[in-house]
Design a protein around this motif. Structure first.
Motif, PDB file in Angstrom:
ATOM      1  N   GLY A  34      -8.188 -27.049  27.189  1.00 50.74           N
ATOM      2  CA  GLY A  34      -8.903 -27.578  26.409  1.00 50.74           C
ATOM      3  C   GLY A  34     -10.167 -27.247  26.873  1.00 50.74           C
ATOM      4  N   THR A  89      -8.191 -32.690  21.737  1.00 51.18           N
ATOM      5  CA  THR A  89      -9.919 -33.105  21.213  1.00 51.18           C
ATOM      6  C   THR A  89     -10.360 -33.585  21.866  1.00 51.18           C
ATOM      7  OG1 THR A  89      -8.655 -33.301  18.658  1.00 51.18           O
ATOM      8  CG2 THR A  89     -11.167 -34.816  19.510  1.00 51.18           C
ATOM      9  N   THR A 147     -11.412 -27.461  18.858  1.00 51.92           N
ATOM     10  CA  THR A 147     -10.180 -27.877  18.363  1.00 51.92           C
ATOM     11  C   THR A 147      -9.915 -27.019  16.626  1.00 51.92           C
ATOM     12  OG1 THR A 147     -10.578 -29.673  17.566  1.00 51.92           O
ATOM     13  CG2 THR A 147      -9.502 -29.789  20.098  1.00 51.92           C
ATOM     14  N   TYR A 202      -6.427 -27.974  13.647  1.00 53.06           N
ATOM     15  CA  TYR A 202      -6.895 -29.363  13.836  1.00 53.06           C
ATOM     16  C   TYR A 202      -8.324 -29.970  13.192  1.00 53.06           C
ATOM     17  CZ  TYR A 202      -4.792 -30.240  18.491  1.00 53.06           C
ATOM     18  OH  TYR A 202      -3.259 -30.328  19.589  1.00 53.06           O
TER      19      TYR A 202
END
Length: 381
Positions: free
Chosen positions: A238, A265, A272, A368
């Motif tokens: 991430g 997210t 994302t 996403y």
């Protein structure tokens, strides 16, 4: 003639004694099933998701009632924290063996599942990993080792093919977190893209505790690849994606199931929308009983499924199915029934090959959209 009214009493006493003995014989037998995942550390959220799936299955089975060998069985989930650490994994594996569990659901990571698998093999106890994808896990020759997901030897090519054919990628940079999972997936991906004629501009390693990726990303920005493949978990993937966006990298980001979670997210923010990732199993919305499972899970735990909870849930049911077919809670007899498993549940039909891998592995691909994980494609391997 005088009747002795006391004579029936021995019969009554015998009846009471017999009933007491019968009730004692039918008393619950407690049977432990082990579960191992990281419940502390950076990916504890994934470990808890896995534990929840297993716990839901145990609670359901106990509520329905389970009788094996004429005896009522109460299942207990013996849950252990391996902190995603290989050394800790072997310690908790031995703890479970010492606790006399009849089978293991776990571990989450390849890097913990592989070293722990020898301990379970030596003890003759079934191990079903719901999420470990490194091919080595089932290539060691252990008769106790099974998994409910496709392997990186399938996940890597699925990602590579999608990048080449659907995204038009010609060049790629690869970064892995130096774990058995991240490095294993990255290596399988690299082999696949090279076989497809794509250029690998670089392959760098970080670690699974890293937080700052700007040095690697600045170097990659100078290499200007069409895509970056990251082998690792969402806790590091991430921030990696977020920092890539902050540095203005144009490349698409590709990743495997460790990163492909509902939590991404929160960890990557708007980055994302540049991610395409794979999951080494059927998408929840494509599972035959996925919707019903999702409703049960959310009603029980008041949170969304992150990724592999359906697989831990299924693993418990598969163990109990083997127990029923063996009509025994003896670990050796449960193990003897595992190769003939043909179980239909939340995931659909599960059958295993001679190594303990699925006969029909599936890879799901996602992107996403506005931060929401969305199914792109399902690849049957």
């Amino acid at each position: 003639m005088k009747f002795n009214m006391q004579r029936p009493l021995p019969i009554a006493a015998a009846t009471v004694l017999f009933a007491t003995m019968a009730n004692h014989a039918l008393a619950d037998q407690t049977v432990k099933i082990g579960h191992v995942a990281p419940l502390t550390g950076q990916i504890a959220h994934l470990g808890k998701d896995n534990e929840n799936g297993a716990r839901l299955a145990v609670e359901e089975i106990n509520k329905k009632g389970l009788v094996i060998g004429g005896q009522k069985i109460t299942l207990v989930l013996d849950t252990q924290d391996d902190a995603a650490d290989p050394r800790t994994a072997t310690q908790v594996a031995q703890n479970l063996v010492d606790d006399h569990v009849v089978a293991i659901v776990g571990h989450l990571n390849s890097g913990t599942s592989i070293p722990a698998s020898k301990i379970y093999s030596d003890a003759g106890i079934v191990q079903i990993s719901p999420s470990a994808t490194n091919p080595v896990l089932t290539q060691q020759g252990f008769k106790t080792t099974y998994r409910l997901v496709a392997t990186d030897a399938q996940q890597g090519p699925a990602l590579a093919n999608y990048a080449a054919k659907n995204l038009g990628v010609k060049s790629v940079a690869i970064v892995d977190d130096a774990t058995a999972y991240g490095q294993g997936l990255a290596n399988e991906f690299e082999k696949s893209v090279k076989a497809l004629g794509l250029t690998v501009v670089s392959h760098d390693a970080t670690n699974d505790k890293a937080v700052d990726f700007r040095a690697i990303l600045t170097k990659i920005k100078g290499e200007n690849p069409d895509a970056i493949m990251y082998g690792g978990m969402d806790a590091t993937g991430g921030p990696f994606a977020k920092q890539a966006k902050q540095l203005g990298l144009r490349a698409k980001m590709l990743a495997g199931d460790g990163l492909c979670t509902e939590n991404l997210t929160d960890l990557a923010g708007a980055a994302t929308d540049n991610v395409i990732c794979s999951q080494a199993g059927l998408a929840l919305e494509k599972m035959p009983a996925g919707k019903a499972f999702q409703q049960k899970y959310e009603a029980r735990f008041h949170q969304p499924i992150l990724i592999y909870a359906p697989f831990t849930y299924e693993a418990v049911y598969i163990i109990v199915d083997a127990m029923k077919r063996a009509d025994s809670t003896d670990p050796a007899k449960i193990l003897a029934k595992m190769p003939s498993t043909d179980y239909t549940g939340v995931l659909g039909e599960t059958t295993f090959d001679s190594k303990g891998d699925l006969k029909h592995g599936v890879i799901s691909l996602y992107n996403y959209k506005a931060g929401k994980k969305t199914l792109l494609d399902v690849v049957n391997m």
